[in-house]
Design a protein around this motif. Structure first.
Motif, PDB file in Angstrom:
ATOM      1  N   CYS A  81     134.349  69.018  68.321  1.00 34.36           N
ATOM      2  CA  CYS A  81     133.797  68.207  69.408  1.00 34.36           C
ATOM      3  C   CYS A  81     132.955  67.074  68.825  1.00 34.36           C
ATOM      4  N   THR A  82     133.114  65.874  69.382  1.00 34.16           N
ATOM      5  CA  THR A  82     132.422  64.680  68.891  1.00 34.16           C
ATOM      6  C   THR A  82     131.599  64.060  70.020  1.00 34.16           C
ATOM      7  N   PHE A  83     130.364  63.675  69.715  1.00 37.52           N
ATOM      8  CA  PHE A  83     129.505  62.959  70.644  1.00 37.52           C
ATOM      9  C   PHE A  83     129.395  61.501  70.200  1.00 37.52           C
ATOM     10  N   LYS A  84     129.578  60.588  71.149  1.00 35.53           N
ATOM     11  CA  LYS A  84     129.431  59.165  70.880  1.00 35.53           C
ATOM     12  C   LYS A  84     128.617  58.518  72.001  1.00 35.53           C
ATOM     13  N   HIS A  85     127.876  57.467  71.606  1.00 31.41           N
ATOM     14  CA  HIS A  85     127.083  56.752  72.615  1.00 31.41           C
ATOM     15  C   HIS A  85     128.000  55.975  73.550  1.00 31.41           C
ATOM     16  N   ASN A  86     128.933  55.245  72.989  1.00 30.82           N
ATOM     17  CA  ASN A  86     129.897  54.474  73.769  1.00 30.82           C
ATOM     18  C   ASN A  86     131.296  54.806  73.279  1.00 30.82           C
ATOM     19  N   GLY A  87     132.264  54.581  74.156  1.00 28.55           N
ATOM     20  CA  GLY A  87     133.642  54.841  73.788  1.00 28.55           C
ATOM     21  C   GLY A  87     134.591  54.071  74.685  1.00 28.55           C
ATOM     22  N   ARG A  88     135.776  53.772  74.151  1.00 27.90           N
ATOM     23  CA  ARG A  88     136.784  53.045  74.924  1.00 27.90           C
ATOM     24  C   ARG A  88     137.594  54.010  75.780  1.00 27.90           C
ATOM     25  N   SER A  89     138.000  53.523  76.948  1.00 29.60           N
ATOM     26  CA  SER A  89     138.896  54.309  77.800  1.00 29.60           C
ATOM     27  C   SER A  89     140.278  54.358  77.171  1.00 29.60           C
ATOM     28  N   LEU A  90     141.018  55.414  77.462  1.00 31.27           N
ATOM     29  CA  LEU A  90     142.346  55.588  76.879  1.00 31.27           C
ATOM     30  C   LEU A  90     143.325  54.576  77.458  1.00 31.27           C
ATOM     31  N   SER A  91     144.255  54.158  76.630  1.00 30.26           N
ATOM     32  CA  SER A  91     145.329  53.267  77.057  1.00 30.26           C
ATOM     33  C   SER A  91     146.525  53.478  76.142  1.00 30.26           C
ATOM     34  N   GLY A 107     149.241  53.160  73.402  1.00 28.71           N
ATOM     35  CA  GLY A 107     149.265  52.536  72.096  1.00 28.71           C
ATOM     36  C   GLY A 107     147.931  52.546  71.367  1.00 28.71           C
ATOM     37  N   GLN A 108     146.928  53.151  71.969  1.00 25.78           N
ATOM     38  CA  GLN A 108     145.594  53.177  71.353  1.00 25.78           C
ATOM     39  C   GLN A 108     145.491  54.303  70.325  1.00 25.78           C
ATOM     40  N   SER A 109     144.727  54.083  69.280  1.00 27.69           N
ATOM     41  CA  SER A 109     144.415  55.118  68.300  1.00 27.69           C
ATOM     42  C   SER A 109     142.922  55.409  68.348  1.00 27.69           C
ATOM     43  N   LEU A 110     142.590  56.684  68.301  1.00 27.70           N
ATOM     44  CA  LEU A 110     141.176  57.062  68.332  1.00 27.70           C
ATOM     45  C   LEU A 110     140.963  58.341  67.548  1.00 27.70           C
ATOM     46  N   ASP A 111     139.762  58.481  67.004  1.00 26.23           N
ATOM     47  CA  ASP A 111     139.392  59.646  66.208  1.00 26.23           C
ATOM     48  C   ASP A 111     138.310  60.433  66.936  1.00 26.23           C
ATOM     49  N   PHE A 112     138.510  61.721  67.075  1.00 32.97           N
ATOM     50  CA  PHE A 112     137.464  62.615  67.569  1.00 32.97           C
ATOM     51  C   PHE A 112     137.850  64.046  67.235  1.00 32.97           C
ATOM     52  N   GLY A 113     136.837  64.869  67.089  1.00 33.26           N
ATOM     53  CA  GLY A 113     137.066  66.276  66.811  1.00 33.26           C
ATOM     54  C   GLY A 113     137.769  66.533  65.496  1.00 33.26           C
ATOM     55  N   GLY A 114     137.626  65.631  64.545  1.00 33.08           N
ATOM     56  CA  GLY A 114     138.270  65.845  63.253  1.00 33.08           C
ATOM     57  C   GLY A 114     139.736  65.537  63.236  1.00 33.08           C
ATOM     58  N   GLU A 115     140.243  64.793  64.205  1.00 37.49           N
ATOM     59  CA  GLU A 115     141.671  64.464  64.271  1.00 37.49           C
ATOM     60  C   GLU A 115     141.842  63.036  64.777  1.00 37.49           C
ATOM     61  N   GLN A 116     142.884  62.388  64.305  1.00 36.85           N
ATOM     62  CA  GLN A 116     143.224  61.050  64.780  1.00 36.85           C
ATOM     63  C   GLN A 116     144.425  61.153  65.712  1.00 36.85           C
ATOM     64  N   PHE A 117     144.288  60.550  66.915  1.00 36.05           N
ATOM     65  CA  PHE A 117     145.323  60.631  67.940  1.00 36.05           C
ATOM     66  C   PHE A 117     145.879  59.238  68.230  1.00 36.05           C
ATOM     67  N   TYR A 118     147.187  59.215  68.453  1.00 31.75           N
ATOM     68  CA  TYR A 118     147.858  57.994  68.892  1.00 31.75           C
ATOM     69  C   TYR A 118     148.358  58.221  70.318  1.00 31.75           C
ATOM     70  N   ILE A 135     145.738  62.055  82.793  1.00 30.75           N
ATOM     71  CA  ILE A 135     146.318  62.801  81.675  1.00 30.75           C
ATOM     72  C   ILE A 135     147.207  61.864  80.863  1.00 30.75           C
ATOM     73  N   TYR A 136     147.009  61.884  79.544  1.00 25.36           N
ATOM     74  CA  TYR A 136     147.826  61.101  78.612  1.00 25.36           C
ATOM     75  C   TYR A 136     148.474  62.054  77.614  1.00 25.36           C
ATOM     76  N   THR A 137     149.601  61.640  77.087  1.00 25.41           N
ATOM     77  CA  THR A 137     150.191  62.354  75.947  1.00 25.41           C
ATOM     78  C   THR A 137     149.836  61.584  74.679  1.00 25.41           C
ATOM     79  N   ALA A 138     149.531  62.335  73.635  1.00 23.96           N
ATOM     80  CA  ALA A 138     149.127  61.714  72.363  1.00 23.96           C
ATOM     81  C   ALA A 138     149.692  62.528  71.212  1.00 23.96           C
TER      82      ALA A 138
END
Length: 457
Positions: free
Chosen positions: A155-165, A167-178, A191-194
């Motif tokens: 689990c990751t805590f961040k002050h700010n974060g981008r909404s999912l869209s 083609g986006q890549s993001l890192d949280f919880g020790g994993e990188q998701f596309y 719900i998104y698939t990644a």
């Protein structure tokens, strides 16, 4: 009795007797026209001539008033015009009767409102609304969920974060998701698939605004309260989590077969009929087993519907149904600790009006069993459940002759007419288990055909 002259403007009629109560009644209902009075003179009121038929009805009406009987005659009587000239202005009495509502027309509306039981204190915490956001926030404050999540490496805590869209890549919880695409959108989130970069596995990412700590809490509690490891796959597991100031994202394993409603629609398109009865019996058996463990853990799901059950593997004796979406669930352990005198919720949900809400009775676990009945009803009849009361509550849809009528009558009767907090789930599961012990070849063929449709594209 007395006589007055009745004039229609053209033809003079003979003197006709008129009852004194009728004369008073005609004044009351604006049938008497008062001409403009000259100074020092009194003009007698003139009566507009009704037809002979209407006059008889009015006389009967007047007599019924004098005897105290109910008047069956309608007050709307059509009168003839006094002259070929435009009709005179209505009297003030007629205007008064148009604007005023009889008391009798208001009383039935007031009586249809269900009275509040006298045993309930309005200021008591027993009238809490478990669907209110303030209630959820109060329950979250009673837990240590933030500290527990901070100690989890996934689990990751961040002050700010981008909404999912897409083609986006993001890192949280020790994993990188596309992010691949948006899969579904509901009232509580999207719900998104990644795809995970390290393993290539497909995940479902659920994004909610504002952040929902409650679902994280319930999923963690289920792991601690349910000790049967074989049943745990039947409950959604959060593998990774992200919490920011304005939204939360939780990652779960992706189910390629989709929800029960998607599977049902696929079967219906393929076979042009509803699911096989034996398959529905197997689904009902697994769902009741899931909720038997869930309620023993003192958790109420409170949003049971076909969309919240995933088919995670082929149909068989192993667990293949998974319960998801605990965003509006209720922790009865917390509720009972917070409200020692708790004896049931009395709040009504506009979304799911269960029988106890309809009858203004306290409820708790009953809301889940009503949802289970509705879910099985969709698979069995191909339509959402509508209920009626015929001594007992039952579905409006008639059970077909080729179905196991005795089984389904028992099933719906037990789930819709609950005495106490819960039905006798063990007895229902035992009956369903007996029905599944049909000749092995027959059951195997039904499941093989269903699994074939599941895997088809």
């Amino acid at each position: 009795m007395r006589s007055i002259w009745l004039i229609d403007g053209l033809v003079r009629t003979k003197k006709m007797p008129i009852h004194r109560n009728l004369y008073k009644n005609m004044i009351d209902f604006g049938k008497i026209r008062y001409p403009r009075q000259k100074k020092g003179k009194f003009n007698k009121p003139q009566c507009l001539v009704p037809s002979m038929k209407n006059l008889e009805l009015m006389q009967k009406k007047a007599k019924s008033k004098s005897t105290g009987m109910l008047n069956p005659v309608s007050e709307k009587v059509a009168f003839q015009s006094a002259s070929p000239n435009p009709s005179p202005k209505p009297s003030p009495f007629a205007q008064r009767n148009k604007t005023m509502k009889p008391i009798a027309s208001i009383q039935p509306i007031m009586q249809t409102r269900s009275p509040i039981p006298s045993t309930i204190n309005r200021s008591s915490p027993l009238r809490i609304n478990p669907f209110a956001l303030s209630f959820k926030q109060r329950m979250v404050e009673k837990t240590d969920i933030k500290e527990r999540l901070r100690n989890l490496p996934s689990c990751t805590f961040k002050h700010n974060g981008r909404s999912l869209s897409k083609g986006q890549s993001l890192d949280f919880g020790g994993e990188q998701f596309y992010v691949i695409k948006a899969l579904a959108k509901g009232g509580y989130g999207t719900i998104y698939t990644a795809k995970a970069k390290s393993t290539g596995e497909i995940y479902a990412l659920k994004q909610e605004k504002p952040p929902n700590l409650w679902e994280f809490y319930v999923c963690l509690e289920l792991k601690e309260r349910i000790h049967n490891q074989q049943i745990l796959p039947a409950f959604t597991t959060i593998t990774h989590g992200l919490l920011t100031n304005d939204h939360s994202i939780l990652a779960t394993n992706y189910a390629p077969y989709g929800s029960l409603i998607e599977v049902f629609n696929k079967v219906r398109v393929e076979t042009h009929r509803c699911c096989e009865e034996l398959v529905v019996i197997s689904v009902a058996h697994q769902i009741l087993t899931i909720f038997q463990y869930l309620h023993e853990a003192k958790i109420i799901h409170a949003d049971v519907k076909p969309e919240n059950f995933l088919v995670i593997r082929d149909v068989g004796p192993h667990p293949y149904i998974q319960l998801i979406d605990f965003g509006v669930s209720i922790d009865m352990k917390l509720v009972q600790n917070e409200f020692p005198n708790f004896d049931g919720f009395r709040a009504a949900s506009k979304k799911d009006l269960i029988i106890e809400m309809h009858e203004n009775r306290p409820w708790s676990y009953q809301i889940d069993y009503f949802g289970i009945a509705g879910t099985i009803h969709v698979m069995l009849f191909g339509e959402h459940m509508k209920i009626r009361k015929d001594n007992i509550w039952k579905p409006k849809a008639a059970i077909k002759r080729y179905m196991n009528q005795r089984l389904w009558e028992k099933f719906f009767c037990e789930l819709l007419n609950i005495v106490g907090e819960k039905p006798n789930v063990e007895e229902i599961i035992k009956i369903l288990d007996g029905e599944l012990k049909t000749p092995e070849n027959h059951a195997r063929d039904k499941f093989i055909e269903f699994n074939r449709i599941l895997k088809s594209k």
